[in-house]
Write a protein that holds these residues in place. Structure first.
Motif, PDB file in Angstrom:
ATOM      1  N   ARG A  79       0.825  -1.202   0.000  1.00  0.00           N
ATOM      2  CA  ARG A  79       0.000   0.000   0.000  1.00  0.00           C
ATOM      3  C   ARG A  79       0.860   1.252   0.000  1.00  0.00           C
ATOM      4  N   ILE A  80       0.188   2.386  -0.283  1.00  0.00           N
ATOM      5  CA  ILE A  80       0.821   3.701  -0.251  1.00  0.00           C
ATOM      6  C   ILE A  80       0.079   4.542   0.783  1.00  0.00           C
ATOM      7  N   VAL A  81       0.829   5.161   1.684  1.00  0.00           N
ATOM      8  CA  VAL A  81       0.253   5.984   2.749  1.00  0.00           C
ATOM      9  C   VAL A  81       0.749   7.408   2.563  1.00  0.00           C
ATOM     10  N   SER A  82      -0.155   8.387   2.696  1.00  0.00           N
ATOM     11  CA  SER A  82       0.236   9.791   2.580  1.00  0.00           C
ATOM     12  C   SER A  82      -0.498  10.622   3.617  1.00  0.00           C
ATOM     13  N   ASP A  83       0.137  11.720   4.045  1.00  0.00           N
ATOM     14  CA  ASP A  83      -0.517  12.622   4.996  1.00  0.00           C
ATOM     15  C   ASP A  83      -0.917  13.939   4.335  1.00  0.00           C
ATOM     16  N   GLY A  84      -0.913  13.978   2.989  1.00  0.00           N
ATOM     17  CA  GLY A  84      -1.297  15.189   2.268  1.00  0.00           C
ATOM     18  C   GLY A  84      -2.125  14.855   1.037  1.00  0.00           C
ATOM     19  N   THR A  85      -2.582  15.898   0.348  1.00  0.00           N
ATOM     20  CA  THR A  85      -3.366  15.693  -0.874  1.00  0.00           C
ATOM     21  C   THR A  85      -2.435  15.505  -2.064  1.00  0.00           C
ATOM     22  N   ILE A  86      -2.818  14.597  -2.950  1.00  0.00           N
ATOM     23  CA  ILE A  86      -1.989  14.249  -4.106  1.00  0.00           C
ATOM     24  C   ILE A  86      -2.832  14.379  -5.368  1.00  0.00           C
ATOM     25  N   SER A  87      -2.278  15.007  -6.389  1.00  0.00           N
ATOM     26  CA  SER A  87      -2.991  15.154  -7.657  1.00  0.00           C
ATOM     27  C   SER A  87      -3.023  13.829  -8.407  1.00  0.00           C
ATOM     28  N   TRP A  88      -3.899  13.739  -9.406  1.00  0.00           N
ATOM     29  CA  TRP A  88      -3.752  12.676 -10.391  1.00  0.00           C
ATOM     30  C   TRP A  88      -2.562  13.059 -11.258  1.00  0.00           C
ATOM     31  N   PRO A  89      -2.014  12.152 -12.086  1.00  0.00           N
ATOM     32  CA  PRO A  89      -0.889  12.541 -12.942  1.00  0.00           C
ATOM     33  C   PRO A  89      -1.275  13.728 -13.832  1.00  0.00           C
ATOM     34  N   VAL A  90      -0.601  14.852 -13.649  1.00  0.00           N
ATOM     35  CA  VAL A  90      -0.920  16.079 -14.373  1.00  0.00           C
ATOM     36  C   VAL A  90      -0.823  15.822 -15.872  1.00  0.00           C
ATOM     37  N   GLY A  91      -1.849  16.228 -16.591  1.00  0.00           N
ATOM     38  CA  GLY A  91      -1.895  15.994 -18.028  1.00  0.00           C
ATOM     39  C   GLY A  91      -2.606  14.710 -18.402  1.00  0.00           C
ATOM     40  N   PHE A  92      -2.941  13.877 -17.398  1.00  0.00           N
ATOM     41  CA  PHE A  92      -3.649  12.625 -17.666  1.00  0.00           C
ATOM     42  C   PHE A  92      -5.126  12.911 -17.901  1.00  0.00           C
ATOM     43  N   ALA A  93      -5.604  12.620 -19.124  1.00  0.00           N
ATOM     44  CA  ALA A  93      -6.978  12.947 -19.500  1.00  0.00           C
ATOM     45  C   ALA A  93      -7.888  11.724 -19.498  1.00  0.00           C
ATOM     46  N   GLY A  94      -7.378  10.602 -19.008  1.00  0.00           N
ATOM     47  CA  GLY A  94      -8.147   9.363 -19.074  1.00  0.00           C
ATOM     48  C   GLY A  94      -9.379   9.351 -18.202  1.00  0.00           C
ATOM     49  N   SER A  95      -9.443  10.267 -17.215  1.00  0.00           N
ATOM     50  CA  SER A  95     -10.596  10.272 -16.320  1.00  0.00           C
ATOM     51  C   SER A  95     -11.748  11.132 -16.836  1.00  0.00           C
ATOM     52  N   PHE A  96     -11.549  11.833 -17.946  1.00  0.00           N
ATOM     53  CA  PHE A  96     -12.628  12.649 -18.499  1.00  0.00           C
ATOM     54  C   PHE A  96     -13.685  11.770 -19.170  1.00  0.00           C
ATOM     55  N   HIS A  97     -14.956  12.100 -18.942  1.00  0.00           N
ATOM     56  CA  HIS A  97     -16.038  11.369 -19.597  1.00  0.00           C
ATOM     57  C   HIS A  97     -16.180  11.902 -21.027  1.00  0.00           C
ATOM     58  N   PRO A  98     -16.041  11.038 -22.028  1.00  0.00           N
ATOM     59  CA  PRO A  98     -16.004  11.527 -23.413  1.00  0.00           C
ATOM     60  C   PRO A  98     -17.296  12.175 -23.891  1.00  0.00           C
ATOM     61  N   GLU A  99     -18.441  11.799 -23.298  1.00  0.00           N
ATOM     62  CA  GLU A  99     -19.717  12.350 -23.752  1.00  0.00           C
ATOM     63  C   GLU A  99     -20.042  13.692 -23.106  1.00  0.00           C
ATOM     64  N   LEU A 100     -19.342  14.036 -22.022  1.00  0.00           N
ATOM     65  CA  LEU A 100     -19.544  15.326 -21.371  1.00  0.00           C
ATOM     66  C   LEU A 100     -18.643  16.374 -22.011  1.00  0.00           C
ATOM     67  N   THR A 101     -19.064  17.626 -21.932  1.00  0.00           N
ATOM     68  CA  THR A 101     -18.217  18.703 -22.430  1.00  0.00           C
ATOM     69  C   THR A 101     -17.044  18.915 -21.486  1.00  0.00           C
ATOM     70  N   GLY A 102     -16.061  19.684 -21.960  1.00  0.00           N
ATOM     71  CA  GLY A 102     -14.949  20.022 -21.087  1.00  0.00           C
ATOM     72  C   GLY A 102     -15.429  20.714 -19.827  1.00  0.00           C
ATOM     73  N   ALA A 103     -16.341  21.673 -19.982  1.00  0.00           N
ATOM     74  CA  ALA A 103     -16.867  22.418 -18.839  1.00  0.00           C
ATOM     75  C   ALA A 103     -17.590  21.495 -17.862  1.00  0.00           C
ATOM     76  N   GLN A 104     -18.381  20.565 -18.377  1.00  0.00           N
ATOM     77  CA  GLN A 104     -19.107  19.638 -17.511  1.00  0.00           C
ATOM     78  C   GLN A 104     -18.145  18.728 -16.751  1.00  0.00           C
ATOM     79  N   ASN A 105     -17.096  18.276 -17.428  1.00  0.00           N
ATOM     80  CA  ASN A 105     -16.093  17.454 -16.762  1.00  0.00           C
ATOM     81  C   ASN A 105     -15.417  18.222 -15.633  1.00  0.00           C
ATOM     82  N   VAL A 106     -15.076  19.478 -15.894  1.00  0.00           N
ATOM     83  CA  VAL A 106     -14.404  20.297 -14.879  1.00  0.00           C
ATOM     84  C   VAL A 106     -15.331  20.523 -13.682  1.00  0.00           C
ATOM     85  N   ARG A 107     -16.609  20.765 -13.944  1.00  0.00           N
ATOM     86  CA  ARG A 107     -17.561  20.945 -12.845  1.00  0.00           C
ATOM     87  C   ARG A 107     -17.664  19.679 -11.991  1.00  0.00           C
TER      88      ARG A 107
END
Length: 218
Positions: free
Chosen positions: A61-89
Motif C-alpha cells: 500500500r501507499i500511505v500519505s498525509d497530504g493531498t496528491i494530484s492525479w498525474p498532471v496531463g492525464f486525461a483518461g478520467s474525463f467522460h467523453p460524452e460530457l463537455t470540457g466544462a461539464q467534466n471540470v464541474r
C-alpha cells in the motif's frame, strides 16, 4: 510524506508476469520536489499512477498525509460524452473546490475556445492535454504528480504551463517524470532512480542525475 509499504505491481506480457514495482519500501519526505528518473519502460508512469490511485497494486500500500494530484496531463478520467466544462464541474465537486472558479480558470488557461463547451470525444489529444493540465493546476494539491506535461502545446502554451507550475511549486511539492534535465534542475531539489522495480533515493539531485546517466550508459 508519501510512504510505500511492500508495494508490488506486475503486468501480464505475452503470457508472462512482468514485475514493474518489486516489493518497494521507501519514504518520500514532505516539502521536497523529486525527479523520478529511470530508463524507458522502468515503470515511472506506473509508479505515478499507483501514487495517484488511478491503478491498484498487486500487494502492499501507499500511505500519505497530504493531498496528491492525479498525474498532471492525464486525461483518461474525463467522460467523453460530457463537455470540457461539464467534466471540470464534476471534478470540482469531487475535490470540494469552488465550481465556477475552477471552470473559469480552466477555460482561460486551456485556450480551446468553443471546444470547451463541446464533448471531450471531439477533442484532439492536444486539447485533452490542455484541459487536463489546466484542471490539475486549478486545484491546489500538496503534491503534484507530473509526467512530461510541460511538453504539451506550442511554445507559448509551454511557457505558460511552466509559469503556472513554477507558481504552484512555491507552496507545493512535486514528483516529476521528464527526460528534460534542465527542467529537472529547475523544478526539483532531490531525486530518485527507479531500476529493476526498486528505488534509490538521493537528497543530492546531481548525484541522482549522475547515477541515472551511469545506468543509461551501462
Amino acid at each position: 510524506m508519501i510512504r510505500f509499504e511492500n508495494l508490488t505491481k506486475s503486468y501480464r506480457v505475452d503470457g508472462e508476469r512482468k514485475v514493474v514495482i518489486d516489493n518497494l519500501n521507501a519514504v518520500l519526505p514532505t516539502g521536497t520536489s523529486l525527479a523520478l528518473l529511470g530508463r524507458n519502460g522502468a515503470g515511472k508512469s506506473t509508479l505515478l499512477q499507483l501514487i495517484a490511485g488511478t491503478i491498484l497494486p498487486d500487494s502492499g500500500r501507499i500511505v500519505s498525509d497530504g493531498t496528491i494530484s492525479w498525474p498532471v496531463g492525464f486525461a483518461g478520467s474525463f467522460h467523453p460524452e460530457l463537455t470540457g466544462a461539464q467534466n471540470v464541474r464534476f471534478i470540482a465537486r469531487i475535490y470540494g473546490v469552488e465550481t465556477d472558479e475552477l471552470v473559469a480558470f480552466v477555460e482561460g488557461f486551456a485556450e480551446i475556445g468553443k471546444h470547451f463547451h463541446m464533448p471531450v470525444r471531439s477533442y484532439s489529444a492536444g486539447m485533452r492535454s490542455r484541459l487536463a493540465f489546466g484542471t490539475s493546476m486549478g486545484i491546489r494539491f500538496d503534491t503534484y504528480l507530473v509526467d512530461e506535461v510541460t511538453a504539451v502545446g506550442d511554445q507559448q502554451f509551454r511557457r505558460k504551463s511552466r509559469a503556472v507550475f513554477a507558481e504552484r511549486m512555491k507552496t507545493s511539492s512535486a514528483i516529476l517524470v521528464t527526460h528534460n534535465m534542465p527542467e529537472v534542475r529547475e523544478f526539483c531539489n532531490a531525486g530518485m532512480v527507479l531500476e529493476g522495480g526498486r528505488i534509490v533515493y538521493f537528497t543530492d539531485l546531481d548525484a541522482a542525475i549522475a547515477y541515472h546517466r551511469e545506468l543509461m550508459d551501462g
